[in-house]
Design an enzyme around this catalytic site. Structure first.
Site, PDB file in Angstrom:
ATOM      1  N   ASP A  61      -1.654  15.664   3.298  1.00 38.60           N
ATOM      2  CA  ASP A  61      -1.575  14.295   2.822  1.00 38.60           C
ATOM      3  C   ASP A  61      -0.195  14.100   2.194  1.00 38.60           C
ATOM      4  OD1 ASP A  61      -2.574  11.733   2.257  1.00 38.60           O
ATOM      5  OD2 ASP A  61      -3.032  12.319   0.206  1.00 38.60           O
ATOM      6  N   SER A 104      -5.465  -1.253 -11.111  1.00 37.41           N
ATOM      7  CA  SER A 104      -5.422  -0.264 -10.031  1.00 37.41           C
ATOM      8  C   SER A 104      -5.173   1.133 -10.595  1.00 37.41           C
ATOM      9  CB  SER A 104      -4.310  -0.617  -9.035  1.00 37.41           C
ATOM     10  OG  SER A 104      -4.150   0.413  -8.086  1.00 37.41           O
ATOM     11  N   HIS A 106      -4.141   3.547  -8.332  1.00 37.91           N
ATOM     12  CA  HIS A 106      -3.315   4.203  -7.331  1.00 37.91           C
ATOM     13  C   HIS A 106      -1.930   4.491  -7.912  1.00 37.91           C
ATOM     14  CE1 HIS A 106      -1.085   4.924  -3.615  1.00 37.91           C
ATOM     15  NE2 HIS A 106      -2.261   5.187  -3.073  1.00 37.91           N
ATOM     16  N   VAL A 137      -3.679  -4.755  -2.408  1.00 41.24           N
ATOM     17  CA  VAL A 137      -4.394  -5.347  -3.536  1.00 41.24           C
ATOM     18  C   VAL A 137      -4.364  -6.868  -3.404  1.00 41.24           C
ATOM     19  CG1 VAL A 137      -4.292  -5.749  -6.035  1.00 41.24           C
ATOM     20  CG2 VAL A 137      -3.923  -3.443  -5.135  1.00 41.24           C
ATOM     21  N   ALA A 139      -5.498 -10.290  -5.947  1.00 37.34           N
ATOM     22  CA  ALA A 139      -5.975 -10.678  -7.269  1.00 37.34           C
ATOM     23  C   ALA A 139      -5.847 -12.187  -7.410  1.00 37.34           C
ATOM     24  CB  ALA A 139      -5.170  -9.956  -8.353  1.00 37.34           C
ATOM     25  N   LEU A 147      -1.255 -11.598  -3.335  1.00 38.13           N
ATOM     26  CA  LEU A 147      -1.430 -10.510  -2.367  1.00 38.13           C
ATOM     27  C   LEU A 147      -0.286  -9.523  -2.535  1.00 38.13           C
ATOM     28  CD1 LEU A 147      -2.419 -12.181   1.029  1.00 38.13           C
ATOM     29  CD2 LEU A 147      -3.867 -10.796  -0.465  1.00 38.13           C
ATOM     30  N   GLY A 149       0.871  -5.877  -0.670  1.00 34.29           N
ATOM     31  CA  GLY A 149       0.514  -4.855   0.304  1.00 34.29           C
ATOM     32  C   GLY A 149       1.509  -4.736   1.435  1.00 34.29           C
ATOM     33  N   ASP A 266      -5.806  16.030  -2.220  1.00 36.79           N
ATOM     34  CA  ASP A 266      -6.185  16.150  -3.626  1.00 36.79           C
ATOM     35  C   ASP A 266      -6.884  14.930  -4.203  1.00 36.79           C
ATOM     36  OD1 ASP A 266      -4.078  14.355  -3.665  1.00 36.79           O
ATOM     37  OD2 ASP A 266      -3.221  15.152  -5.514  1.00 36.79           O
TER      38      ASP A 266
END
Length: 403
Positions: A61, A104, A106, A137, A139, A147, A149, A266
């Site tokens: 990854d 978030s 991430h 994401v 919101a 938006l 992304g 992970d």
């Protein structure tokens, strides 16, 4: 005559006792798991060792595995509307992105939050928040839809990104992850985030190549960004723009080609891919669910331990084969002799007492052969010892075993 036949029968029964055969595999597996643990690798079961010794493809990854998982914002680009300064536009884009990413977890979202806080920007709570698989994401704040992304999300929502596409591609060529920011369907700008490679990522890939393995990288990033990272570490195959729920399917496709596949990951979304792989390797610093699902746990964050795991697995399976060879070779040679093979020519028979002694020697041979695993040292550790002793070895294909 009956007494002679009984003597030979008892002798054969004693010699053919399968103690050595029974010891061959479990003793080697125990020695191998102990040796792996000594070097920071935990195998959960014997099947994991066997599969690790037969691997053909290793998939890493990207975020948090090949990279440190602590990205930082490198570029903020705003659309020029002619009504405000360049800095005002950039910080407006950054603020809206931070509002969207406030809830978030991430690493990319955390990087945006850190940058916005460092700039002293006010970051209120969004009215609603929705994480879309693949780092995206959406919101709602003050009645406006934000938006954040990749270009795939923007295409799906009908947001035109042509005016910033050239800049985005240039940033991606440098290995940066680009996220577009749009409000109510209108593009406002983009944010580029870069993550740094872990210290030994490139060396780990090089060592895996020396073992004759193909190395792939899987990521939700676009192909340009993924390709730039892959070139830095020397990875063969790039699986880009793969959503978390689709990563297990990518593993399945490789297995359908008859390949034994390992995946090193992970994260919390990684359990399906780790379970699907022939060998799922979880980083010790990763999430609990990844470590629970993985077949092998790498206690440290050093990716070179993937090489250690494979070398130990290969050495262990060689030891299993050696033990089985000696156990069966002993029976193959001894049973005919115990049955009276030498009697017609030399008038020699093996007594039950000697048969018991030979049976014990067989088990002792297997045990001593297993104990030779104590002298096994993975190539990485061997080279570290040589460097400490003042010599600098050349990187060679790991010999990988006890003879």
């Amino acid at each position: 005559m009956f007494g002679f036949a009984l003597l030979l029968s008892v002798t054969v029964l004693v010699i053919s006792c399968p103690c050595a055969v029974g010891l061959a595999t479990p003793s080697a597996i125990m020695a191998g798991t102990g040796k792996a643990a000594e070097h920071g690798v935990l195998f959960k079961n014997a099947e994991a060792i066997e599969n690790a010794s037969k691997l053909r493809v290793i998939i890493f990854d990207k975020t948090g595995t090949l990279t440190k998982g602590q990205p930082s914002v490198t570029d903020v680009v705003a659309m020029d509307d002619g009504r405000r300064t360049a800095d005002d536009g950039r910080w407006s884009v950054l603020r809206l992105a931070a509002i969207a990413e406030k809830n978030s977890e991430h690493p990319l979202g955390e990087a945006i939050m850190r940058e916005a806080q460092a700039r002293g920007l006010d970051i209120p709570e969004a009215k609603s928040f929705n994480a879309i698989p693949g780092h995206d994401v959406e919101a709602r704040y003050q009645g406006r839809q934000i938006l954040l992304g990749n270009r795939k999300l923007m295409r799906e929502r009908g947001v035109g990104i042509a005016r910033l596409l050239t800049q985005a591609e240039a940033l991606e060529q440098d290995g940066k992850t680009v996220m577009f920011v749009a409000v109510d369907g209108q593009l406002l700008g983009l944010i580029a985030v870069a993550d740094t490679l872990k210290e030994y990522s490139a060396e780990a890939i090089q060592r895996l190549h020396h073992l004759g393995l193909e190395v792939a990288m899987i990521t939700g990033d676009n192909r340009r960004t993924a390709g730039a990272i892959a070139r830095q570490v020397g990875i063969d195959r790039v699986l880009a723009e793969v959503l978390p729920q689709d990563k297990a399917e990518e593993v399945r496709k490789l297995q359908a080609q008859g390949l034994k596949v390992a995946i090193v990951r992970d994260g919390v979304n990684d359990a399906p891919a780790l379970a699907q792989a022939d060998v799922g390797m979880a980083i010790g610093s990763g999430t609990d669910i990844a470590k629970e699902t993985g077949h092998v746990i790498l206690i440290k964050e050093d990716l070179r331990d993937v090489v250690v795991a494979i070398e130990v697995a290969k050495a262990t399976m060689r030891k299993v084969k050696q033990n089985l060879f000696w156990a069966f070779a002993y029976n193959t040679l001894s049973i005919p002799i115990g049955a009276g093979l030498l009697y017609p020519v030399f008038k020699l028979v093996v007594s039950p007492e000697w048969a018991a002694f030979l049976m014990a020697i067989s088990s002792l041979t297997v045990t001593l052969n297993t104990l030779l695993m104590r002298g096994f040292v993975p190539s990485l550790r061997r080279e570290e010892r040589q460097r400490e002793a003042g010599t600098q070895p050349l990187l060679t294909a790991p010999a990988g075993g006890v003879r």
